[in-house]
Design a protein around this motif. Structure first.
Motif, PDB file in Angstrom:
ATOM      1  N   TYR A 203      10.084 -14.144  20.768  1.00  0.00           N
ATOM      2  CA  TYR A 203       8.797 -13.586  20.342  1.00  0.00           C
ATOM      3  C   TYR A 203       9.010 -12.315  19.528  1.00  0.00           C
ATOM      4  CZ  TYR A 203       4.272 -11.205  20.705  1.00  0.00           C
ATOM      5  OH  TYR A 203       3.091 -10.543  20.423  1.00  0.00           O
ATOM      6  N   SER A 204       9.861 -11.443  20.029  1.00  0.00           N
ATOM      7  CA  SER A 204      10.097 -10.175  19.353  1.00  0.00           C
ATOM      8  C   SER A 204      10.786 -10.366  18.005  1.00  0.00           C
ATOM      9  CB  SER A 204      10.947  -9.264  20.246  1.00  0.00           C
ATOM     10  OG  SER A 204      10.331  -9.035  21.498  1.00  0.00           O
ATOM     11  N   GLN A 205      11.549 -11.422  17.885  1.00  0.00           N
ATOM     12  CA  GLN A 205      12.248 -11.685  16.626  1.00  0.00           C
ATOM     13  C   GLN A 205      11.336 -12.234  15.532  1.00  0.00           C
ATOM     14  OE1 GLN A 205      15.165 -14.362  18.270  1.00  0.00           O
ATOM     15  NE2 GLN A 205      16.821 -12.841  18.146  1.00  0.00           N
ATOM     16  N   HIS A 206      10.188 -12.744  15.919  1.00  0.00           N
ATOM     17  CA  HIS A 206       9.387 -13.476  14.936  1.00  0.00           C
ATOM     18  C   HIS A 206       7.959 -12.957  14.784  1.00  0.00           C
ATOM     19  CE1 HIS A 206      12.449 -16.434  13.992  1.00  0.00           C
ATOM     20  NE2 HIS A 206      12.748 -16.453  15.279  1.00  0.00           N
ATOM     21  N   LEU A 207       7.755 -11.671  15.057  1.00  0.00           N
ATOM     22  CA  LEU A 207       6.469 -11.056  14.715  1.00  0.00           C
ATOM     23  C   LEU A 207       6.504 -10.716  13.235  1.00  0.00           C
ATOM     24  CD1 LEU A 207       6.013  -8.889  17.894  1.00  0.00           C
ATOM     25  CD2 LEU A 207       4.320 -10.528  17.043  1.00  0.00           C
ATOM     26  N   ALA A 208       5.595 -11.308  12.508  1.00  0.00           N
ATOM     27  CA  ALA A 208       5.661 -11.268  11.054  1.00  0.00           C
ATOM     28  C   ALA A 208       5.250  -9.915  10.480  1.00  0.00           C
ATOM     29  CB  ALA A 208       4.774 -12.367  10.467  1.00  0.00           C
ATOM     30  N   VAL A 209       5.838  -9.592   9.369  1.00  0.00           N
ATOM     31  CA  VAL A 209       5.425  -8.428   8.587  1.00  0.00           C
ATOM     32  C   VAL A 209       4.241  -8.845   7.721  1.00  0.00           C
ATOM     33  CG1 VAL A 209       6.142  -6.707   6.896  1.00  0.00           C
ATOM     34  CG2 VAL A 209       7.806  -7.642   8.530  1.00  0.00           C
ATOM     35  N   PRO A 210       3.154  -8.069   7.718  1.00  0.00           N
ATOM     36  CA  PRO A 210       2.010  -8.435   6.866  1.00  0.00           C
ATOM     37  C   PRO A 210       2.332  -8.243   5.389  1.00  0.00           C
ATOM     38  CG  PRO A 210       1.380  -6.856   8.586  1.00  0.00           C
ATOM     39  CD  PRO A 210       2.878  -6.886   8.529  1.00  0.00           C
ATOM     40  N   ALA A 211       1.669  -9.018   4.570  1.00  0.00           N
ATOM     41  CA  ALA A 211       1.810  -8.856   3.126  1.00  0.00           C
ATOM     42  C   ALA A 211       1.300  -7.482   2.699  1.00  0.00           C
ATOM     43  CB  ALA A 211       1.048  -9.958   2.403  1.00  0.00           C
ATOM     44  N   ARG A 212       1.926  -6.937   1.672  1.00  0.00           N
ATOM     45  CA  ARG A 212       1.454  -5.664   1.142  1.00  0.00           C
ATOM     46  C   ARG A 212       0.147  -5.854   0.399  1.00  0.00           C
ATOM     47  NH1 ARG A 212       5.061  -2.231  -2.620  1.00  0.00           N
ATOM     48  NH2 ARG A 212       3.055  -1.177  -2.816  1.00  0.00           N
ATOM     49  N   ARG A 213      -0.542  -4.727   0.248  1.00  0.00           N
ATOM     50  CA  ARG A 213      -1.819  -4.725  -0.448  1.00  0.00           C
ATOM     51  C   ARG A 213      -1.744  -3.799  -1.649  1.00  0.00           C
ATOM     52  NH1 ARG A 213      -0.678  -4.033   3.966  1.00  0.00           N
ATOM     53  NH2 ARG A 213      -1.019  -1.771   3.916  1.00  0.00           N
ATOM     54  N   ASP A 214      -2.526  -4.119  -2.676  1.00  0.00           N
ATOM     55  CA  ASP A 214      -2.702  -3.239  -3.842  1.00  0.00           C
ATOM     56  C   ASP A 214      -1.391  -2.929  -4.556  1.00  0.00           C
ATOM     57  OD1 ASP A 214      -5.453  -3.028  -3.139  1.00  0.00           O
ATOM     58  OD2 ASP A 214      -4.988  -1.396  -1.752  1.00  0.00           O
ATOM     59  N   VAL A 215      -0.469  -3.869  -4.597  1.00  0.00           N
ATOM     60  CA  VAL A 215       0.827  -3.574  -5.217  1.00  0.00           C
ATOM     61  C   VAL A 215       0.719  -3.285  -6.710  1.00  0.00           C
ATOM     62  CG1 VAL A 215       2.199  -4.843  -3.533  1.00  0.00           C
ATOM     63  CG2 VAL A 215       1.276  -6.054  -5.506  1.00  0.00           C
ATOM     64  N   ASP A 216      -0.352  -3.790  -7.348  1.00  0.00           N
ATOM     65  CA  ASP A 216      -0.489  -3.567  -8.789  1.00  0.00           C
ATOM     66  C   ASP A 216      -1.486  -2.469  -9.131  1.00  0.00           C
ATOM     67  OD1 ASP A 216      -2.697  -4.961  -7.905  1.00  0.00           O
ATOM     68  OD2 ASP A 216      -2.644  -6.478  -9.506  1.00  0.00           O
ATOM     69  N   ASP A 217      -1.977  -1.760  -8.135  1.00  0.00           N
ATOM     70  CA  ASP A 217      -2.896  -0.656  -8.386  1.00  0.00           C
ATOM     71  C   ASP A 217      -2.145   0.465  -9.107  1.00  0.00           C
ATOM     72  OD1 ASP A 217      -4.060   2.100  -7.450  1.00  0.00           O
ATOM     73  OD2 ASP A 217      -5.700   0.669  -7.149  1.00  0.00           O
ATOM     74  N   PRO A 218      -2.666   0.978 -10.199  1.00  0.00           N
ATOM     75  CA  PRO A 218      -1.953   2.020 -10.950  1.00  0.00           C
ATOM     76  C   PRO A 218      -1.584   3.238 -10.110  1.00  0.00           C
ATOM     77  CG  PRO A 218      -3.768   1.158 -12.248  1.00  0.00           C
ATOM     78  CD  PRO A 218      -3.913   0.550 -10.879  1.00  0.00           C
ATOM     79  N   GLU A 219      -2.489   3.658  -9.229  1.00  0.00           N
ATOM     80  CA  GLU A 219      -2.174   4.822  -8.408  1.00  0.00           C
ATOM     81  C   GLU A 219      -1.058   4.513  -7.419  1.00  0.00           C
ATOM     82  OE1 GLU A 219      -4.462   8.379  -5.979  1.00  0.00           O
ATOM     83  OE2 GLU A 219      -5.311   6.350  -5.878  1.00  0.00           O
ATOM     84  N   VAL A 220      -1.045   3.285  -6.888  1.00  0.00           N
ATOM     85  CA  VAL A 220       0.026   2.875  -5.985  1.00  0.00           C
ATOM     86  C   VAL A 220       1.366   2.853  -6.717  1.00  0.00           C
ATOM     87  CG1 VAL A 220       0.918   0.948  -4.613  1.00  0.00           C
ATOM     88  CG2 VAL A 220      -1.489   1.611  -4.418  1.00  0.00           C
ATOM     89  N   LEU A 221       1.351   2.330  -7.933  1.00  0.00           N
ATOM     90  CA  LEU A 221       2.572   2.299  -8.725  1.00  0.00           C
ATOM     91  C   LEU A 221       3.058   3.715  -9.038  1.00  0.00           C
ATOM     92  CD1 LEU A 221       1.656  -0.641 -11.108  1.00  0.00           C
ATOM     93  CD2 LEU A 221       3.496  -0.646  -9.402  1.00  0.00           C
ATOM     94  N   ARG A 222       2.132   4.614  -9.351  1.00  0.00           N
ATOM     95  CA  ARG A 222       2.500   6.009  -9.571  1.00  0.00           C
ATOM     96  C   ARG A 222       3.091   6.612  -8.290  1.00  0.00           C
ATOM     97  NH1 ARG A 222       4.549   9.721 -12.823  1.00  0.00           N
ATOM     98  NH2 ARG A 222       3.723  11.815 -12.496  1.00  0.00           N
ATOM     99  N   GLY A 223       2.504   6.294  -7.157  1.00  0.00           N
ATOM    100  CA  GLY A 223       3.031   6.785  -5.892  1.00  0.00           C
ATOM    101  C   GLY A 223       4.412   6.239  -5.588  1.00  0.00           C
ATOM    102  N   LYS A 224       4.656   4.983  -5.971  1.00  0.00           N
ATOM    103  CA  LYS A 224       5.985   4.396  -5.804  1.00  0.00           C
ATOM    104  C   LYS A 224       7.011   5.168  -6.633  1.00  0.00           C
ATOM    105  CE  LYS A 224       8.507   0.053  -6.611  1.00  0.00           C
ATOM    106  NZ  LYS A 224       8.391  -1.335  -7.119  1.00  0.00           N
ATOM    107  N   GLU A 225       6.603   5.526  -7.839  1.00  0.00           N
ATOM    108  CA  GLU A 225       7.497   6.320  -8.678  1.00  0.00           C
ATOM    109  C   GLU A 225       7.812   7.666  -8.021  1.00  0.00           C
ATOM    110  OE1 GLU A 225       7.875   7.923 -13.305  1.00  0.00           O
ATOM    111  OE2 GLU A 225       5.985   7.077 -12.576  1.00  0.00           O
TER     112      GLU A 225
END
Length: 517
Positions: free
Chosen positions: A370-392
């Protein structure tokens, strides 16, 4: 802004009871050939190595998302509706029979254990001293724990206890990695604030906060709080004068199986214990003994990377947190020491018709799965300009020097659902010194008193959604992501200074990026 090449390259590149146990029946296991930890990826062909190097190379293009960046857990990523259950879904690529195994493990993860003797013989054995009655009690919704706030209980936080070695023999046990550290002679390896009827709990943690502010370069003042820890109502006498108190809140459970399948060579390649590249970052591996084999292994789970496998982490939690014995921790009294005679003499829950321990292998195996297979949720807003700026900003500041964005898991992983997946945990799983303000002064194996394992960031933006709070760091002292960043000192001091100097728009963008993870 120009990226710092050195930062980017860094991303790539338990009381003598325990002593007696190690020197007695357990000594043979630790005397076995320790073997070696592989430093090259023998699971890959030359062409595979090239592919892995290409897809894990740090990006320099922040104008658009990277390919598959939203799928943080590879094909295992959950794309289900984001709500309070976002951390409780199984890996999306599990087969039908494995889904059943996951659900059986989930039922055992939620199982409430009871004190012995009990008519529910498959559920008795709790404690006698304990911190929780179920795994789920600490890992509520499989999310992040919190410190006690107001009338809230301390179920998802406890104190690790460790004293200094007194003799050359004890020092040698630590040096040989037979044990990680030494428990308090009376209270053991952690403080249990609950007990079965007829026994007294060990004590109660007390937290005193000192309020202060940190000024950013633009004049913004950030309210902070500095915790001090103590224990009151000690029921079994004083602690050893050298015993240290290390507060720990429960981390989120997602993605653990994927982390387990990162090849050790890829983590060790990021280690730079002597800061040879001069970037101020000196990540170190915690090399520990695997209790199951006696061999040396790379620690990668726990706040100080003290556990090499998920099974080891689960068995340790069953024993220390709930007082339930497993094949890997067979003592039915859990963390009770020889000084706690009434605890040692209390009834236990071992049922010979079910096995030699209170949670025999079917239980331990299922909870591990069970502990090995708790899924990671998909990311959100990956193409948002502010998110991309924050990634930078994340890369420019050097955050990625410890929070390595991506890995490709082993091609020879035992479960194909976890094999050869491009994943985005944002951690190097190494130990880093975060300065005296963050230190607990409690060594654990190779981890020094000021060092902590880099925590994965995937899912951090859903903390409020899943757990209903925004408390961060090992003890929940930070009440926001901003506070968490500002607590980073030591190797991360330059990054923190850079964050303080950012214009508000860039700070906001960085926070938006973190909230998208």
């Amino acid at each position: 802004m120009v990226m710092r090449p050195s930062r980017i390259l860094a991303c790539r590149m338990r009381s003598m009871l325990l002593v007696t146990a190690v020197l007695g029946a357990g000594a043979a296991a630790f005397a076995s050939d320790p073997g070696t930890i592989p430093t090259t990826r023998e699971d890959l062909s030359p062409s595979d190595r090239d592919r892995v190097a290409a897809v894990t190379a740090p990006t320099t293009d922040f104008s658009r998302p990277e390919k598959s960046e939203n799928m943080q857990g590879g094909a295992a990523t959950s794309r289900k509706l984001v709500n309070q259950d976002a951390f409780s879904h199984f890996s999306a690529n599990l087969g039908f029979a494995e889904e059943e195994t996951f659900k059986l493990g989930n039922a055992l993860f939620r199982k409430l254990w009871v004190s012995s003797p009990s008519s529910t013989q498959a559920s008795d054995g709790l404690g006698p001293l304990f911190n929780a009655r179920a795994c789920q009690s600490c890992h509520l919704k499989d999310g992040r724990g919190h410190p006690p706030e107001g009338a809230a209980d301390a179920t998802s936080m406890f104190l690790r206890l460790s004293r200094a070695p007194r003799t050359p023999q004890e020092q040698q046990l630590i040096k040989s990695k037979s044990i990680l550290n030494l428990p308090d002679p009376v209270y053991g390896g952690q403080l249990q604030d609950l007990a079965v009827p007829g026994l007294k709990a060990e004590g109660r943690v007390v937290i005193d906060y000192e309020d202060f502010t940190v000024a950013l370069d633009d004049g913004t003042e950030v309210p902070m709080r500095r915790p001090t820890y103590s224990v009151t109502d000690l029921a079994y006498g004083p602690m050893d004068v050298t015993t240290t108190l290390s507060p720990r809140v429960t981390p989120a459970m997602i993605g653990l199986g994927l982390v387990e399948q990162i090849h050790p060579a890829d983590i060790l390649a990021l280690a730079d214990p002597d800061d040879a590249d001069g970037d101020g970052i000196s990540g170190r591996a915690n090399i520990v003994r695997d209790r199951a084999t006696g061999a040396l292994a790379l620690g990668r789970f726990g706040w100080k990377a003290q556990n090499p496998t998920i099974r080891a982490q689960v068995a340790s939690a069953f024993s220390g947190d709930i007082g339930i014995s497993t094949p890997d921790h067979p003592d039915p009294w859990g963390d009770c020491t020889e000084a706690q005679a009434d605890c040692r003499a209390a009834p236990h829950g071992v049922q010979s018709r079910l096995g030699d321990t209170e949670a025999p292998d079917p239980v331990l195996d299922l909870v591990t799965f069970y502990s090995q297979h708790l899924a990671v949720p998909a990311r959100r807003d990956v193409d948002d300009p502010e998110v991309l700026r924050g990634k930078e900003m994340f890369h420019v500041l050097g955050c990625a020097g410890c929070h390595t964005p991506k890995f490709v898991t082993r091609k020879d992983a035992p479960n194909k659902a976890l094999a050869f997946q491009l994943i985005w945990p944002y951690s190097d799983f190494l130990l880093h010194d975060l300065g005296p303000a963050m230190a607990d002064w409690q060594p654990v194996g190779d981890a020094r008193g000021g060092e902590w394992r880099t925590q994965p960031l995937w899912g951090i933006g859903l903390t409020q959604t899943v757990s209903g709070h925004t408390f961060f760091l090992h003890d929940g002292r930070a009440r926001s992501l901003t506070e968490a960043i500002l607590w980073h000192g030591g190797e991360a001091e330059a990054v923190t200074d850079g964050f303080k100097a950012l214009p508000k728009s860039d700070r906001d963008a960085l926070l938006r990026f973190l909230e998208s993870l």
